[in-house]
Enzyme design. Structure first.
Site, PDB file in Angstrom:
ATOM      1  N   SER A 145       0.862  -1.189   0.000  1.00 12.64           N
ATOM      2  CA  SER A 145       0.000   0.000   0.000  1.00 12.64           C
ATOM      3  C   SER A 145       0.892   1.231   0.000  1.00 12.64           C
ATOM      4  O   SER A 145       1.994   1.197   0.594  1.00 12.64           O
ATOM      5  CB  SER A 145      -0.869   0.035   1.250  1.00 12.64           C
ATOM      6  N   TYR A 159      -1.207  -0.141  10.410  1.00 15.51           N
ATOM      7  CA  TYR A 159      -1.351  -0.767   9.083  1.00 15.51           C
ATOM      8  C   TYR A 159      -0.247  -0.261   8.147  1.00 15.51           C
ATOM      9  O   TYR A 159       0.393  -1.041   7.436  1.00 15.51           O
ATOM     10  CB  TYR A 159      -2.743  -0.428   8.543  1.00 15.51           C
TER      11      TYR A 159
END
Ligand code: NAP
Length: 250
Positions: A145, A159
């Site tokens: 990501s 995250y």
């Protein structure tokens, strides 16, 4: 000749399901892994059945070493030798939290699934595919990501940090296995229109990406899947160790 199979973790929905569909369309036998959403995995299996594709579905928690071993053994029994792994499964806690408010359980699960899970699956894949282990080589694609470079402040720094760990693993594992026939590549999306955001309590995040992303919208899952499948099947042998951003300019 049948192509070597590919195992997709978290292949039951979202980006993972589009990766499964795109691989299946290229006649690649696919193992669909999921952890708890049996309904979505079964619906996808029915789709592949209707198209006459070769696939298997395996429930397994990627953060559990015994389950990961069983996942790979089952996939190889069902589909034959694996030529690839897509580390796509992820966990994300509630959106909108500052670091000081992230509870221990969420921290643990984020790193257990996103980092330990990716490592456990990569270990099995290397043991199976590396020429040093008698394998035929293959490719590992890590779905990362752009959070790894934005840090996702006020949302989910845990995250983001787990994806930065994944990017380091892409780099190190690629260099470690390059002479064993293995290529490791990351694919890092920006905002993608999946249930991940609503499940994290922030469905409005998808619309927010329309405002902050230069191309003016969130990505469709199939747009990320296309890049993953290119990296898995079509990329030159020389592509390894790098993480490709697919983020609409974000
Ligand atoms: P998603 O819709 O939330 O789907 C997550 C998938 O992971 C599901 O198939 C889920 O299975 C599976 N999973 C979760 N925990 C697991 C575990 N312990 N073991 C095995 N499978 C597990 O996610 P997504 O939006 O498609 O994201 C896919 C990948 O893209 C992730 O790596 C994510 O970090 C990355 N990404 C997404 C975005 C975005 O905006 N959506 C942006 C950047 C990067 P069940 O159905 O059984 O729960």
């Amino acid at each position: 000749m049948t192509q070597p199979a590919v195992l997709v973790t978290g292949g039951s929905r979202g980006i993972g399901a589009e990766i499964v569909r795109a691989l299946a369309k290229r006649d690649v036998p696919v193992c669909i892994n999921y952890v708890s959403g049996e309904d979505k995995a079964s619906a996808l299996a029915r789709e592949l059945d209707a198209e006459g594709r070769k696939y298997c579905v395996v429930q397994a928690d990627v953060s559990d070493p015994g389950s990961v071993k069983r996942l790979f053994d089952t996939a190889i029994d069902a589909l034959g030798p694996l030529g690839g792994l897509v580390n796509n499964a992820c966990f994300v806690g509630q959106a909108g939290r500052k670091v000081e408010n992230i509870d221990y359980e969420t921290l643990r699960k984020t790193f257990d699934v996103n980092v330990i899970g990716a490592f456990l699956c990569a270990q099995q894949a290397v043991r199976h595919m590396a020429t040093d282990h008698g394998g035929r080589g293959g490719r590992i694609i890590n779905v990362s990501s752009i959070a790894s470079r934005t840090g996702s402040p006020n949302d989910w720094v845990d995250y983001a940090a787990s994806k930065a760990a994944m990017d380091a693993m892409t780099l190190g594992l690629a260099r470690e296995t390059a002479r064993q026939g293995i290529r490791v590549t990351g694919v890092a999306p920006g905002g993608v229109a999946t249930d991940l955001h609503a499940n994290a309590g922030a469905p409005e995040r998808v619309e927010r990406f329309s405002q902050i992303t230069p191309v003016g919208r969130a990505a469709q899952p199939a747009e990320i899947a296309d890049v993953v499948v290119w990296a898995m099947l079509d990329a030159p042998d020389y592509l390894t160790s790098t993480t490709i951003e697919v983020a609409g300019g974000l």
